[in-house]
Design a protein around this motif. Structure first.
Motif, mmCIF file in Angstrom:
data_model
loop_
_atom_site.group_PDB
_atom_site.id
_atom_site.type_symbol
_atom_site.label_atom_id
_atom_site.label_comp_id
_atom_site.label_asym_id
_atom_site.label_seq_id
_atom_site.Cartn_x
_atom_site.Cartn_y
_atom_site.Cartn_z
ATOM 1 N N ASP A 192 -23.533 -27.837 -54.598
ATOM 2 C CA ASP A 192 -22.493 -28.088 -53.597
ATOM 3 C C ASP A 192 -22.907 -27.532 -52.237
ATOM 4 O OD1 ASP A 192 -20.082 -28.997 -52.619
ATOM 5 O OD2 ASP A 192 -18.831 -27.742 -53.918
ATOM 6 N N VAL A 193 -22.321 -28.087 -51.181
ATOM 7 C CA VAL A 193 -22.610 -27.662 -49.812
ATOM 8 C C VAL A 193 -21.316 -27.588 -49.017
ATOM 9 C CG1 VAL A 193 -24.930 -28.654 -49.806
ATOM 10 C CG2 VAL A 193 -22.988 -30.040 -49.016
ATOM 11 N N PHE A 194 -21.396 -26.951 -47.854
ATOM 12 C CA PHE A 194 -20.279 -26.926 -46.916
ATOM 13 C C PHE A 194 -20.496 -27.961 -45.818
ATOM 14 C CE2 PHE A 194 -20.025 -22.537 -48.575
ATOM 15 C CZ PHE A 194 -18.687 -22.531 -48.958
ATOM 16 N N TRP A 195 -19.421 -28.618 -45.408
ATOM 17 C CA TRP A 195 -19.462 -29.559 -44.290
ATOM 18 C C TRP A 195 -18.434 -29.125 -43.244
ATOM 19 C CZ3 TRP A 195 -14.757 -32.310 -44.170
ATOM 20 C CH2 TRP A 195 -14.044 -32.364 -45.375
ATOM 21 N N PRO A 196 -18.790 -29.236 -41.957
ATOM 22 C CA PRO A 196 -17.935 -28.722 -40.889
ATOM 23 C C PRO A 196 -16.915 -29.743 -40.378
ATOM 24 C CG PRO A 196 -20.049 -29.336 -39.987
ATOM 25 C CD PRO A 196 -20.144 -29.578 -41.470
ATOM 26 N N LEU A 197 -15.830 -29.207 -39.832
ATOM 27 C CA LEU A 197 -14.793 -29.985 -39.166
ATOM 28 C C LEU A 197 -14.474 -29.331 -37.831
ATOM 29 C CD1 LEU A 197 -13.769 -29.376 -42.401
ATOM 30 C CD2 LEU A 197 -12.305 -31.325 -41.814
ATOM 31 N N LEU A 198 -14.198 -30.151 -36.819
ATOM 32 C CA LEU A 198 -13.729 -29.722 -35.502
ATOM 33 C C LEU A 198 -12.422 -30.460 -35.245
ATOM 34 C CD1 LEU A 198 -17.183 -29.962 -33.759
ATOM 35 C CD2 LEU A 198 -15.901 -27.822 -34.057
ATOM 36 N N THR A 199 -11.345 -29.705 -35.097
ATOM 37 C CA THR A 199 -10.009 -30.300 -35.165
ATOM 38 C C THR A 199 -9.112 -29.813 -34.049
ATOM 39 O OG1 THR A 199 -10.238 -30.183 -37.590
ATOM 40 C CG2 THR A 199 -8.046 -30.707 -36.713
ATOM 41 N N LEU A 200 -8.347 -30.727 -33.471
ATOM 42 C CA LEU A 200 -7.217 -30.359 -32.621
ATOM 43 C C LEU A 200 -5.961 -30.876 -33.298
ATOM 44 C CD1 LEU A 200 -5.944 -29.109 -30.157
ATOM 45 C CD2 LEU A 200 -6.404 -31.217 -28.888
ATOM 46 N N ALA A 201 -5.245 -29.975 -33.952
ATOM 47 C CA ALA A 201 -3.981 -30.302 -34.609
ATOM 48 C C ALA A 201 -2.831 -29.752 -33.780
ATOM 49 C CB ALA A 201 -3.961 -29.712 -36.017
ATOM 50 N N LEU A 202 -1.622 -30.055 -34.218
ATOM 51 C CA LEU A 202 -0.403 -29.495 -33.625
ATOM 52 C C LEU A 202 0.412 -28.856 -34.737
ATOM 53 C CD1 LEU A 202 0.708 -32.342 -31.181
ATOM 54 C CD2 LEU A 202 -0.639 -30.308 -30.646
ATOM 55 N N ARG A 203 0.867 -27.657 -34.521
ATOM 56 C CA ARG A 203 1.600 -26.933 -35.563
ATOM 57 C C ARG A 203 2.973 -27.559 -35.805
ATOM 58 N NH1 ARG A 203 -0.961 -22.152 -37.093
ATOM 59 N NH2 ARG A 203 0.896 -21.635 -38.295
ATOM 60 N N SER A 204 3.382 -27.484 -37.074
ATOM 61 C CA SER A 204 4.695 -27.998 -37.454
ATOM 62 C C SER A 204 5.646 -26.890 -37.878
ATOM 63 C CB SER A 204 4.553 -29.003 -38.602
ATOM 64 O OG SER A 204 3.923 -28.398 -39.718
ATOM 65 N N ASP A 205 5.195 -25.632 -37.825
ATOM 66 C CA ASP A 205 6.018 -24.514 -38.289
ATOM 67 C C ASP A 205 6.618 -23.719 -37.136
ATOM 68 O OD1 ASP A 205 3.595 -23.525 -37.421
ATOM 69 O OD2 ASP A 205 3.356 -22.090 -39.063
ATOM 70 N N VAL A 206 6.654 -24.303 -35.946
ATOM 71 C CA VAL A 206 7.286 -23.682 -34.790
ATOM 72 C C VAL A 206 8.245 -24.698 -34.174
ATOM 73 C CG1 VAL A 206 5.385 -22.103 -34.312
ATOM 74 C CG2 VAL A 206 5.374 -24.385 -33.295
ATOM 75 N N PRO A 207 9.268 -24.244 -33.445
ATOM 76 C CA PRO A 207 10.222 -25.196 -32.857
ATOM 77 C C PRO A 207 9.542 -26.151 -31.885
ATOM 78 C CG PRO A 207 11.110 -22.958 -32.827
ATOM 79 C CD PRO A 207 9.666 -22.835 -33.211
ATOM 80 N N PHE A 208 10.036 -27.373 -31.875
ATOM 81 C CA PHE A 208 9.541 -28.356 -30.907
ATOM 82 C C PHE A 208 10.042 -27.977 -29.521
ATOM 83 C CE2 PHE A 208 9.318 -32.495 -28.771
ATOM 84 C CZ PHE A 208 8.077 -32.934 -29.200
#
Length: 310
Positions: free
Chosen positions: A272-288
């Motif tokens: 097995d190997v590791f593969w990388p991710l580069l992400t811009l998400a938005l949190r859903s656990d804080v008030p809008f």
């Protein structure tokens, strides 16, 4: 979540572990400055400078998984050509980047009914955002680039935003088609409203052997104001995390963080190997945000480079 790799469940189910501890990189506390540069004695085996976004290396869209849809948080991760008339991926001129170019991943509020395949937020006004995620793996289990060990580093600039959740992280290859157990290593996760703090985490999901570690990393500098280097050295079962090539410390012991992968032998046995991710998400656990300010309807993360030394 108890059995598989759902970062969305982590976001919705509980507050981040980042509040649990911190690292001090200050003059009046021990630092890791004496530790060797993690690149010393290692060969640069992958050097992505983002003069282009090469689809032979990077797959864009939801996280590669067969466990769920691959979405998490408040935004839909766009495929390479964009969604809803918005493309979050761009190679931009940037004099602060090493080669004058950087990858810009954006998040934009669409604010109306969307039609993103398999996205749970198409009909929810607070979730009608498009953002981006790139990774060196595909949902069919194809690993475009992967490494079992080495030093992984990305030089990044994060946005200041009330919802943003950028990350540089690694998943193991087996997690895609066999998500009952998986390994996730979060080199950096940052909340857009915390300008001098980020989180680093180790997650071994699923039973038997579920295992989690996490730490908050105060930086003493505003990481939304410029580029900084975030790194992880994996050697066999050892995982050591770096900020600006200085190993981060446990604030309780003042010793460098040195976490153990419980599934290292299992990964080795399966190739097995590791593969990388580069992400811009938005949190859903804080008030809008109410109201959502015009300047917060569009935000950007930049990546100067991503490298691997082995």
């Amino acid at each position: 979540m108890t059995t598989a790799t759902s970062r969305r469940n982590v976001l919705i189910g509980a507050a981040s572990l980042a509040a649990a501890g911190g690292l001090l990189l200050t003059n009046n506390r021990p630092s890791a400055e004496e530790a060797p540069d993690p690149t010393e004695g290692r060969k640069l085996v992958f050097d992505e400078g983002f003069t282009t976004l090469d689809t032979a290396i990077w797959h864009a869209g939801p996280k590669a998984t067969t466990f769920d849809t691959g979405f998490y948080g408040r935004s839909a991760f766009s495929r390479i050509d964009g969604e809803e008339g918005f493309n979050p991926y761009a190679i931009v001129d940037d004099p602060s980047a090493n080669n004058g170019k950087a990858l810009q991943i954006s998040a934009q509020y669409i604010g109306h009914q969307m039609n993103v395949p398999s996205y749970y937020g198409n009909n929810l006004p607070e979730y009608q955002w498009i953002s981006g995620n790139i990774q060196t793996a595909k949902p069919d289990g194809t690993i475009l680039k992967g490494w079992r060990q080495g030093y992984f580093e990305a030089r990044m600039q994060f946005p200041a935003h009330p919802l943003s959740f950028p990350a540089f992280w690694l998943m193991n290859g087996r997690s895609i088609l066999f998500p009952q157990t998986s390994v996730e290593l979060d080199v950096v996760e940052q909340k857009g409203w915390e300008h001098d703090l980020y989180g680093a985490y180790l997650h071994e999901w699923g039973k038997p052997g579920e295992h989690h570690k996490g730490i908050g990393v105060p930086t003493s500098v505003d990481i939304t104001k410029g580029y900084f280097r975030y790194g992880l050295l994996i050697e066999g079962a050892r995982c050591r995390f770096y900020f600006e090539r200085k190993q981060i410390l446990d604030p309780k012991t003042q010793q460098p963080i040195d976490w153990t992968l419980g599934r290292a032998a299992e990964m080795d046995a399966g190739g097995d190997v590791f593969w990388p991710l580069l992400t811009l998400a938005l949190r859903s656990d804080v008030p809008f945000p109410n109201p959502l300010k015009p300047e917060d309807r569009l935000t950007h993360m930049r990546v100067d480079y991503m490298q691997v030394y082995a």
